[in-house]
Design a protein around this motif. Sequence first.
Motif, PDB file in Angstrom:
ATOM      1  N   ALA A  12       0.865  -1.150   0.059  1.00 30.95           N
ATOM      2  CA  ALA A  12      -0.019   0.041   0.007  1.00 30.95           C
ATOM      3  C   ALA A  12       0.959   1.212   0.055  1.00 30.95           C
ATOM      4  O   ALA A  12       0.653   2.267  -0.570  1.00 30.95           O
ATOM      5  CB  ALA A  12      -0.855  -0.083   1.356  1.00 30.95           C
ATOM      6  N   THR A  14       3.835   1.515  -1.342  1.00 31.08           N
ATOM      7  CA  THR A  14       4.512   1.843  -2.599  1.00 31.08           C
ATOM      8  C   THR A  14       3.605   2.129  -3.499  1.00 31.08           C
ATOM      9  O   THR A  14       3.645   3.057  -4.531  1.00 31.08           O
ATOM     10  CB  THR A  14       5.246   0.423  -3.276  1.00 31.08           C
ATOM     11  OG1 THR A  14       4.107  -0.485  -3.160  1.00 31.08           O
ATOM     12  CG2 THR A  14       6.246   0.218  -2.224  1.00 31.08           C
ATOM     13  N   GLN A  15       2.245   1.703  -3.588  1.00 30.57           N
ATOM     14  CA  GLN A  15       1.353   2.386  -4.187  1.00 30.57           C
ATOM     15  C   GLN A  15       0.824   3.759  -4.079  1.00 30.57           C
ATOM     16  O   GLN A  15       0.578   4.533  -4.943  1.00 30.57           O
ATOM     17  CB  GLN A  15      -0.146   1.266  -4.269  1.00 30.57           C
ATOM     18  CG  GLN A  15       0.016  -0.115  -4.648  1.00 30.57           C
ATOM     19  CD  GLN A  15       0.499  -0.112  -6.254  1.00 30.57           C
ATOM     20  OE1 GLN A  15       0.177   0.649  -6.884  1.00 30.57           O
ATOM     21  NE2 GLN A  15       1.543  -1.037  -6.243  1.00 30.57           N
ATOM     22  N   GLU A  16       0.933   4.031  -2.830  1.00 28.81           N
ATOM     23  CA  GLU A  16       0.566   5.571  -2.540  1.00 28.81           C
ATOM     24  C   GLU A  16       1.746   6.369  -3.147  1.00 28.81           C
ATOM     25  O   GLU A  16       1.369   7.583  -3.644  1.00 28.81           O
ATOM     26  CB  GLU A  16       0.825   5.590  -0.911  1.00 28.81           C
ATOM     27  CG  GLU A  16       0.443   7.065  -0.555  1.00 28.81           C
ATOM     28  CD  GLU A  16       0.327   7.307   0.917  1.00 28.81           C
ATOM     29  OE1 GLU A  16       0.926   6.350   1.720  1.00 28.81           O
ATOM     30  OE2 GLU A  16       0.213   8.537   1.488  1.00 28.81           O
ATOM     31  N   LEU A  19       1.316   6.921  -6.643  1.00 29.01           N
ATOM     32  CA  LEU A  19       0.066   7.683  -6.952  1.00 29.01           C
ATOM     33  C   LEU A  19       0.342   9.041  -6.909  1.00 29.01           C
ATOM     34  O   LEU A  19      -0.158   9.895  -7.846  1.00 29.01           O
ATOM     35  CB  LEU A  19      -1.101   7.461  -5.901  1.00 29.01           C
ATOM     36  CG  LEU A  19      -2.400   8.220  -6.261  1.00 29.01           C
ATOM     37  CD1 LEU A  19      -2.860   7.581  -7.694  1.00 29.01           C
ATOM     38  CD2 LEU A  19      -3.390   7.777  -5.369  1.00 29.01           C
ATOM     39  N   THR A 231      -3.437   1.979  -9.780  1.00 25.26           N
ATOM     40  CA  THR A 231      -2.692   2.233  -8.944  1.00 25.26           C
ATOM     41  C   THR A 231      -3.621   2.259  -7.712  1.00 25.26           C
ATOM     42  O   THR A 231      -3.649   1.622  -6.750  1.00 25.26           O
ATOM     43  CB  THR A 231      -2.085   3.419  -8.827  1.00 25.26           C
ATOM     44  OG1 THR A 231      -1.039   3.407  -9.823  1.00 25.26           O
ATOM     45  CG2 THR A 231      -1.200   3.616  -7.569  1.00 25.26           C
ATOM     46  N   GLN A 232      -4.875   2.717  -8.090  1.00 23.62           N
ATOM     47  CA  GLN A 232      -6.004   2.919  -7.015  1.00 23.62           C
ATOM     48  C   GLN A 232      -6.471   1.611  -6.561  1.00 23.62           C
ATOM     49  O   GLN A 232      -6.640   1.300  -5.594  1.00 23.62           O
ATOM     50  CB  GLN A 232      -7.076   3.676  -7.509  1.00 23.62           C
ATOM     51  CG  GLN A 232      -6.763   5.162  -7.272  1.00 23.62           C
ATOM     52  CD  GLN A 232      -7.771   6.315  -7.884  1.00 23.62           C
ATOM     53  OE1 GLN A 232      -8.491   5.616  -8.923  1.00 23.62           O
ATOM     54  NE2 GLN A 232      -7.837   7.445  -7.311  1.00 23.62           N
ATOM     55  N   PHE A 235      -4.109  -0.327  -4.506  1.00 27.89           N
ATOM     56  CA  PHE A 235      -4.123   0.123  -3.008  1.00 27.89           C
ATOM     57  C   PHE A 235      -5.375  -0.611  -2.468  1.00 27.89           C
ATOM     58  O   PHE A 235      -5.179  -0.891  -1.307  1.00 27.89           O
ATOM     59  CB  PHE A 235      -4.033   1.582  -3.338  1.00 27.89           C
ATOM     60  CG  PHE A 235      -3.890   2.298  -1.827  1.00 27.89           C
ATOM     61  CD1 PHE A 235      -2.759   2.676  -1.383  1.00 27.89           C
ATOM     62  CD2 PHE A 235      -5.201   2.646  -1.253  1.00 27.89           C
ATOM     63  CE1 PHE A 235      -2.720   3.044  -0.268  1.00 27.89           C
ATOM     64  CE2 PHE A 235      -5.215   3.254   0.204  1.00 27.89           C
ATOM     65  CZ  PHE A 235      -3.740   3.362   0.569  1.00 27.89           C
ATOM     66  N   GLU A 236      -6.557  -0.482  -3.161  1.00 27.14           N
ATOM     67  CA  GLU A 236      -7.627  -1.064  -2.549  1.00 27.14           C
ATOM     68  C   GLU A 236      -7.531  -2.701  -1.973  1.00 27.14           C
ATOM     69  O   GLU A 236      -7.740  -3.093  -1.174  1.00 27.14           O
ATOM     70  CB  GLU A 236      -8.664  -0.931  -3.422  1.00 27.14           C
ATOM     71  CG  GLU A 236      -9.347   0.717  -3.423  1.00 27.14           C
ATOM     72  CD  GLU A 236     -10.399   0.994  -4.634  1.00 27.14           C
ATOM     73  OE1 GLU A 236     -10.787   2.125  -4.993  1.00 27.14           O
ATOM     74  OE2 GLU A 236     -10.699  -0.074  -5.346  1.00 27.14           O
ATOM     75  N   TYR A 238      -4.715  -4.064  -1.590  1.00 26.97           N
ATOM     76  CA  TYR A 238      -3.702  -4.184  -0.115  1.00 26.97           C
ATOM     77  C   TYR A 238      -4.492  -3.702   0.971  1.00 26.97           C
ATOM     78  O   TYR A 238      -4.499  -4.588   2.088  1.00 26.97           O
ATOM     79  CB  TYR A 238      -2.638  -3.326  -0.250  1.00 26.97           C
ATOM     80  CG  TYR A 238      -1.648  -3.872  -1.331  1.00 26.97           C
ATOM     81  CD1 TYR A 238      -0.999  -4.911  -0.961  1.00 26.97           C
ATOM     82  CD2 TYR A 238      -1.053  -2.990  -2.352  1.00 26.97           C
ATOM     83  CE1 TYR A 238       0.090  -5.587  -1.975  1.00 26.97           C
ATOM     84  CE2 TYR A 238      -0.287  -3.490  -3.315  1.00 26.97           C
ATOM     85  CZ  TYR A 238       0.401  -4.846  -3.067  1.00 26.97           C
ATOM     86  OH  TYR A 238       1.477  -5.429  -3.927  1.00 26.97           O
ATOM     87  N   GLN A 239      -5.404  -2.724   0.857  1.00 28.07           N
ATOM     88  CA  GLN A 239      -6.192  -2.355   1.971  1.00 28.07           C
ATOM     89  C   GLN A 239      -7.264  -3.475   2.543  1.00 28.07           C
ATOM     90  O   GLN A 239      -7.252  -3.875   3.624  1.00 28.07           O
ATOM     91  CB  GLN A 239      -7.251  -0.897   1.642  1.00 28.07           C
ATOM     92  CG  GLN A 239      -6.372   0.290   1.767  1.00 28.07           C
ATOM     93  CD  GLN A 239      -7.394   1.240   1.517  1.00 28.07           C
ATOM     94  OE1 GLN A 239      -8.311   1.300   0.549  1.00 28.07           O
ATOM     95  NE2 GLN A 239      -7.390   2.381   2.402  1.00 28.07           N
TER      96      GLN A 239
END
Length: 260
Positions: A12, A14-16, A19, A231-232, A235-236, A238-239
Amino acid sequence: MQQSMYTAMFGAMTQEHRLNIIANNLANVNTTGYKRDRQAFKDVFEHYAHDDIREPMMHLRSKPLFPAPDYYAKPRIAVSKIEFTQGSLKQTNNELDVAVSGDGFFKVRSGDGKDYYTRNGAFSMTAEGQLVDGVGNAVLGEGGPIELPPNTRISIDGLGNISADGDVIDTLQFVDIVDLEGLQKFGNSYYEPVAEGSAVERPVENGTIAQGYLEAPNVEVVTEMVNMIETQRAFEAYQKVISTTGETDTKAIMKVGSNQ
């Protein structure tokens, strides 16, 4: 369970970071001469020395005392670089606008005397006749900051020779860098050496200057939007792993506690 939590957390993060890079690229979609940033990621598999230590066994049929050690992945940034691909040229017909086609950079000098490289050729002339860039930094010629005679027709050829009413008065400092990895961004339009001596200049062999044009950023909006959606979603995902792992841990703790 904790390992999956750590893996998802680093994923998460790294994706942030990715982004933020995409958002910065999109924010500079109208910045002349801007070069997009690009990252690549990889999984780093954790491995500790004690993972190779085998537990003693009394005989071949004995069961191991503890679960076998496992490797787990942590996503990490593998490559972070500036993409110096060519941007399209936009015609402005302004005689002080210049664009680089191919390799090369202009050089400007800030008020504190520091020199920067740039491909933003949106230049103008001050009331005192000095050629400056969009924020007032002096554009450098072979003789230092360039002074333009007033009320003359300025022409700039492909090599950077500046003429006023047909007479050559100076030449733009137009240079290439041996290893572009030795440059880092300063603001959105400038580049500076990563370390002292990392940006070795050389004459431009595969680049020319076009007067009356500006170079558009090499950012493709559609590509960046696709990357943002990707990417979003990552991220979701991983969340979801983090929340599911947390719920599983909670249930396990409650079950163990109820049995005591």
